[in-house]
Write an enzyme that holds these catalytic residues in place. Sequence first.
Site, PDB file in Angstrom:
ATOM      1  N   ASP A  31       0.846  -1.208   0.000  1.00 12.07           N
ATOM      2  CA  ASP A  31       0.000   0.000   0.000  1.00 12.07           C
ATOM      3  C   ASP A  31       0.876   1.252   0.000  1.00 12.07           C
ATOM      4  OD1 ASP A  31       0.859  -0.498   2.726  1.00 12.07           O
ATOM      5  OD2 ASP A  31      -0.557   1.048   3.363  1.00 12.07           O
TER       6      ASP A  31
ATOM      7  N   GLU B 272       0.164  -1.023   5.630  1.00 12.50           N
ATOM      8  CA  GLU B 272       1.224  -0.618   6.557  1.00 12.50           C
ATOM      9  C   GLU B 272       1.131   0.858   6.876  1.00 12.50           C
ATOM     10  OE1 GLU B 272       5.236   0.871   7.824  1.00 12.50           O
ATOM     11  OE2 GLU B 272       4.038   1.477   6.112  1.00 12.50           O
TER      12      GLU B 272
ATOM     13  N   ASP C  40      12.059  -1.843   3.945  1.00 15.01           N
ATOM     14  CA  ASP C  40      11.176  -0.672   3.978  1.00 15.01           C
ATOM     15  C   ASP C  40      11.889   0.580   4.485  1.00 15.01           C
ATOM     16  OD1 ASP C  40       8.803   0.708   3.677  1.00 15.01           O
ATOM     17  OD2 ASP C  40       7.941   0.013   5.568  1.00 15.01           O
TER      18      ASP C  40
END
Length: 407
Positions: free
Chosen positions: A80, A175, A198
Amino acid sequence: MQDILDRFLSYVKIDTQSDASSNTTPSTAKQWDLANKLVTELKEIGMQDVTIDENAYIMATLPSNVDKDVPTIGFVAHFDTTPDFSGTNVNPQIIRNYDGKDIVLNAEKNIILSPDYFEDLMQYKGQTIVTTDGTTLLGADDKAGITEIMTAMEYLVAHPEVKHGKIRVGFTPDEEIGRGAHKFDVEKFGAEWAYTMDGSQIGELEYENFNAAGANIKIHGKSVHPGYAKGKMINAIGIAQEIMAALPKNEVPEQTSGREGFYHIHTIKGEIENAELGLIIRDHDRNSFENRKKGLETIIFKLNEKYNNCIELSIKDQYFNMKEKVMPVYHIVETAKEAMEALNITPIIKPIRGGTDGSQLSYMGLPCPNIFAGGHNFHGKYEYVPVESMEKAVEVIVKICELTATK
Ligand SMILES: [Zn+2]
């Protein structure tokens, strides 16, 4: 380079903005568009046991190719993008052999990505940089991470001479609204530890994040005609002001860095009869975090004595510093560090001034440090990612798999 770039572009063109106001998982139906594509791709590259559950959590396995017992490890990324900035019609620009000068993102709107302001750009001179067109975010957060894990797995499938244990891959929705880990089935994932891909710039390796709580304060006042209010009126706005004044003045986000904690008032609403404050509390150190919460409680307690219990305080823990869960298995950080050093990447180890899915996963039983995905300026129109950083992240993943099998 073209393969990894094409893969990345194919992901960022699919809008996957999440939405905090939704109660479903994924929070937006459009996240399925990319999720379904990822499932197909995982199968196509030869991953085994590819599953997607009713909440769009994707898992897949690369089986071990060694005889001995090797710990199962995992790599996790989220598909996302933030609700804070548009992810619709992402139209990436590719700047090859970047010359170190201003990059015009949008001539019409005069939106410039300049190294004068974003100095980090200079370290990518000569590289291929992917930017936005100045109207949307890019979505390197975290589609760069997805790209890297996918590409690393494709490489490992095609290169059985590289020895590794069982590798698990996890792709999650939501997230960016803090729910990426919520419905992650750690037991089904079945890894001893994992890494989220990430982080931001090349070299980042993170295993410390904030302890975090949110607080809400409701103040009930009493409205009386101002001409005759002496000794009768209780002005909720004035009490809100007293609360704010009682908090330590220097311990705010705009005056802290590194491991310094803070109180951050982000909302104030008020009239005479009712006022409300919203704040967050952050601290890397658990004791100091608990003391901060107590400090706020003491302030409210004293003001309640003064104002006849007209203040309600609620504090909710949000997440905790993963360091507590990572330190007992610190070798997982060392392995990542060793992998970077073997690839001539200088590890940049620093505490995160925020949280990650990895912190929640760590507390759910899956210790999960965070590794760079390569992008910069997340959550806005200046977001960019050098393709070379994505390639390096792929190499780091492969190297971690290799190193884990040799220990
Ligand atoms: Zn992210």
